[in-house]
Design a protein around this motif. Sequence first.
Motif, PDB file in Angstrom:
ATOM      1  N   PRO A 144       0.807  -1.230   0.000  1.00  0.00           N
ATOM      2  CA  PRO A 144       0.000   0.000   0.000  1.00  0.00           C
ATOM      3  C   PRO A 144       0.839   1.280   0.000  1.00  0.00           C
ATOM      4  N   ASP A 145       1.934   1.302   0.771  1.00  0.00           N
ATOM      5  CA  ASP A 145       2.713   2.555   0.835  1.00  0.00           C
ATOM      6  C   ASP A 145       3.380   2.839  -0.508  1.00  0.00           C
ATOM      7  N   THR A 146       3.885   1.797  -1.152  1.00  0.00           N
ATOM      8  CA  THR A 146       4.475   1.961  -2.488  1.00  0.00           C
ATOM      9  C   THR A 146       3.434   2.545  -3.437  1.00  0.00           C
ATOM     10  N   SER A 147       2.235   1.992  -3.387  1.00  0.00           N
ATOM     11  CA  SER A 147       1.168   2.468  -4.288  1.00  0.00           C
ATOM     12  C   SER A 147       0.829   3.918  -3.994  1.00  0.00           C
ATOM     13  N   ARG A 148       0.771   4.274  -2.697  1.00  0.00           N
ATOM     14  CA  ARG A 148       0.444   5.661  -2.327  1.00  0.00           C
ATOM     15  C   ARG A 148       1.487   6.634  -2.858  1.00  0.00           C
ATOM     16  N   LEU A 149       2.761   6.284  -2.686  1.00  0.00           N
ATOM     17  CA  LEU A 149       3.832   7.182  -3.154  1.00  0.00           C
ATOM     18  C   LEU A 149       3.728   7.401  -4.666  1.00  0.00           C
ATOM     19  N   VAL A 150       3.493   6.319  -5.392  1.00  0.00           N
ATOM     20  CA  VAL A 150       3.399   6.431  -6.853  1.00  0.00           C
ATOM     21  C   VAL A 150       2.117   7.177  -7.238  1.00  0.00           C
ATOM     22  N   GLY A 151       1.032   6.900  -6.531  1.00  0.00           N
ATOM     23  CA  GLY A 151      -0.234   7.597  -6.795  1.00  0.00           C
ATOM     24  C   GLY A 151      -0.080   9.097  -6.602  1.00  0.00           C
ATOM     25  N   ASP A 152       0.644   9.499  -5.552  1.00  0.00           N
ATOM     26  CA  ASP A 152       0.875  10.939  -5.319  1.00  0.00           C
ATOM     27  C   ASP A 152       1.650  11.549  -6.487  1.00  0.00           C
ATOM     28  N   ALA A 153       2.626  10.801  -7.000  1.00  0.00           N
ATOM     29  CA  ALA A 153       3.418  11.307  -8.133  1.00  0.00           C
ATOM     30  C   ALA A 153       2.507  11.541  -9.342  1.00  0.00           C
ATOM     31  N   ILE A 154       1.567  10.630  -9.565  1.00  0.00           N
ATOM     32  CA  ILE A 154       0.657  10.791 -10.714  1.00  0.00           C
ATOM     33  C   ILE A 154      -0.265  11.992 -10.500  1.00  0.00           C
ATOM     34  N   ARG A 155      -0.768  12.114  -9.281  1.00  0.00           N
ATOM     35  CA  ARG A 155      -1.671  13.262  -9.009  1.00  0.00           C
ATOM     36  C   ARG A 155      -0.938  14.594  -9.156  1.00  0.00           C
ATOM     37  N   ASP A 156       0.314  14.637  -8.686  1.00  0.00           N
ATOM     38  CA  ASP A 156       1.092  15.879  -8.841  1.00  0.00           C
ATOM     39  C   ASP A 156       1.318  16.188 -10.325  1.00  0.00           C
ATOM     40  N   ALA A 157       1.557  15.164 -11.114  1.00  0.00           N
ATOM     41  CA  ALA A 157       1.758  15.374 -12.557  1.00  0.00           C
ATOM     42  C   ALA A 157       0.464  15.883 -13.209  1.00  0.00           C
ATOM     43  N   LEU A 158      -0.679  15.378 -12.745  1.00  0.00           N
ATOM     44  CA  LEU A 158      -1.970  15.871 -13.273  1.00  0.00           C
ATOM     45  C   LEU A 158      -2.104  17.370 -13.022  1.00  0.00           C
ATOM     46  N   LYS A 159      -1.792  17.747 -11.770  1.00  0.00           N
ATOM     47  CA  LYS A 159      -1.892  19.185 -11.410  1.00  0.00           C
ATOM     48  C   LYS A 159      -0.957  20.013 -12.278  1.00  0.00           C
ATOM     49  N   GLU A 160       0.273  19.543 -12.409  1.00  0.00           N
ATOM     50  CA  GLU A 160       1.276  20.297 -13.179  1.00  0.00           C
ATOM     51  C   GLU A 160       0.769  20.587 -14.594  1.00  0.00           C
ATOM     52  N   HIS A 161       0.053  19.637 -15.175  1.00  0.00           N
ATOM     53  CA  HIS A 161      -0.374  19.798 -16.572  1.00  0.00           C
ATOM     54  C   HIS A 161      -1.814  20.289 -16.695  1.00  0.00           C
ATOM     55  N   GLY A 162      -2.407  20.680 -15.557  1.00  0.00           N
ATOM     56  CA  GLY A 162      -3.760  21.229 -15.592  1.00  0.00           C
ATOM     57  C   GLY A 162      -4.799  20.221 -16.058  1.00  0.00           C
ATOM     58  N   LEU A 163      -4.564  18.943 -15.763  1.00  0.00           N
ATOM     59  CA  LEU A 163      -5.505  17.897 -16.191  1.00  0.00           C
ATOM     60  C   LEU A 163      -6.461  17.580 -15.045  1.00  0.00           C
ATOM     61  N   PRO A 164      -7.684  17.089 -15.371  1.00  0.00           N
ATOM     62  CA  PRO A 164      -8.656  16.841 -14.307  1.00  0.00           C
ATOM     63  C   PRO A 164      -8.182  15.745 -13.346  1.00  0.00           C
ATOM     64  N   GLU A 165      -8.480  15.942 -12.056  1.00  0.00           N
ATOM     65  CA  GLU A 165      -8.081  14.971 -11.022  1.00  0.00           C
ATOM     66  C   GLU A 165      -8.614  13.570 -11.294  1.00  0.00           C
ATOM     67  N   GLY A 166      -9.806  13.507 -11.865  1.00  0.00           N
ATOM     68  CA  GLY A 166     -10.453  12.209 -12.075  1.00  0.00           C
ATOM     69  C   GLY A 166      -9.746  11.320 -13.087  1.00  0.00           C
ATOM     70  N   VAL A 167      -8.713  11.820 -13.744  1.00  0.00           N
ATOM     71  CA  VAL A 167      -7.963  10.990 -14.709  1.00  0.00           C
ATOM     72  C   VAL A 167      -7.280   9.816 -14.010  1.00  0.00           C
ATOM     73  N   PHE A 168      -6.991   9.979 -12.719  1.00  0.00           N
ATOM     74  CA  PHE A 168      -6.344   8.875 -11.999  1.00  0.00           C
ATOM     75  C   PHE A 168      -6.837   8.810 -10.561  1.00  0.00           C
ATOM     76  N   THR A 169      -7.303   7.630 -10.151  1.00  0.00           N
ATOM     77  CA  THR A 169      -7.676   7.417  -8.744  1.00  0.00           C
ATOM     78  C   THR A 169      -7.133   6.072  -8.289  1.00  0.00           C
ATOM     79  N   LEU A 170      -6.668   6.084  -7.045  1.00  0.00           N
ATOM     80  CA  LEU A 170      -6.140   4.865  -6.430  1.00  0.00           C
ATOM     81  C   LEU A 170      -7.135   4.430  -5.360  1.00  0.00           C
ATOM     82  N   LEU A 171      -7.566   3.172  -5.413  1.00  0.00           N
ATOM     83  CA  LEU A 171      -8.500   2.661  -4.417  1.00  0.00           C
ATOM     84  C   LEU A 171      -7.846   1.542  -3.620  1.00  0.00           C
TER      85      LEU A 171
END
Length: 457
Positions: A144-171
């Motif tokens: 889970p922690d590995t997934s969270r760290l990588v998920g945060d990286a994807i979310r930060d990249a979404l923000k950087e490029h002005g893309l909608p948050e819903g493009v990636f979700t980790l459950l």
Amino acid sequence: MSTFPEVDQAVAAATAAFAAYRQTAPRVRAAFLDSIADRIEAIPDLPETVHRETHLPVARAENERGRTCNQLRMFARLLEDPAWNRPRTAPGEPDLRLRHVPLGPVAVFGASNFPLAFSAAGGDTAAALAAGAPVVVKAHEAHPDTSRLVGDAIRDALKEHGLPEGVFTLLFGPGRTLGQALVAHPGIKAVAFTGSRAAGLAIAATAAARPVPIPVYAEMSSVNPVFLLPGALADDAEGLARGFAASAVLGSGQFCTNPGLVFARTGNGLDAFLKTAASSFAETPAQPMLTDGIRAAYETGRERLAALPGTELVAQGTGEPAAALYRTDAATFLAEPALREEIFGATSLVVAVDSEVETHRIIDVLEGQLTATIHTGAGDAEEAARLVPRLELLAGRIVHGGWPTGVAVGEATVHGGPFPATTDARTTSVGTLAIDRFLRPVAYQDFPAALLPEELR
Ligand code: NAP
């Protein structure tokens, strides 16, 4: 929609994001993928986190991080060439033009044995994001922690490029309930999975039973047969044995491409092969496995194999769970279907085969595989030429003169194969061709230029 509010929210956000995300220019998605790779590379202590959660060595985790980032950048480079979409035009009457569009939001199930390369930002996620499809990942509970760290990286990249948050979700949550709810959700348009046959089939059954069924790309079970032809054994039985043992015990055998079955022609070469392989296995120390469940399944599988009449233990490693090498003959193998089942871990079975005819009989009873491997030597050319067409029907990747573990990621990679290796033999989970899983063709007939998508004008 489902009994899991987090599933409903994730799919609703993915559905809302799809409208804008699918229309992004390919170069925007390429920059987004590059940015995810850069951010994953910069996560401090990621290999250490992988090691703490999975017992995989830090060096292996660092390698896997490299592979994961390479995969993301590979799809970014793919998108820079308009040919990625494989547009076609057939002028005339009617005037037909074709391009590919993304399917819609995709569910990805992370794998236990590749916490980076087949998980939150693994090949399936990279391929779907490249295609223009939002992704909802059901993280594997083993890291889970590995997934969270990588998920945060994807979310930060979404923000950087002005893309909608819903493009990636980790459950996070149990596969049998939350995972099933995700597969059943009407907003999900395809599923990618790597794991056990039981789970893959349960997911495929749910997807098929939906009011609107969807494709499931499940990679499940493969024993990766190796065929040692007589000339190869006569040329270098000891070298083959060392190469085989190294491939079979690598990473405690926790690879979907682990060589679980070796079919070798009887004779002096086979005796020498078994002797050298036995000493390699005997020198192999036990390593902790990915999860308690995987270790328990491994031990059960070994016990089942050991109890089958006609099988004999050749050697086993030190400590527990021990690597183990067994042998049997072709008649026993042909009579006992249980000998064809995957044991996920470092146990392999060598089958002594008397003739080419017997080899062909064996291939006829084998299930579909991710890989099949042949070793040839002096005098084997004709037999090999008769073997290859059979192996084409058996496996997604045929290896000559090497070993199946280690998958090169690229343009011509196939990591797939007939059932039960996967639920859909027409696709691959690794390499650029994986993007096809999340695309479908649309033809535009007699369209005025102004209405056509730009790439078809
Ligand atoms: P798994 O049990 O198949 O679990 C994989 C994922 O599927 C997990 O997220 C799991 O959630 C979920 N899941 C399990 N049952 C499900 C169901 N009925 N419906 C929906 N989702 C479900 O695989 P594993 O835990 O990684 O390993 C178990 C065995 O899988 C191994 O011993 C090996 O035989 C096989 N395996 C194969 C490969 C391969 O590359 N082919 C890779 C890894 C493992 P939960 O964690 O909540 O159960």
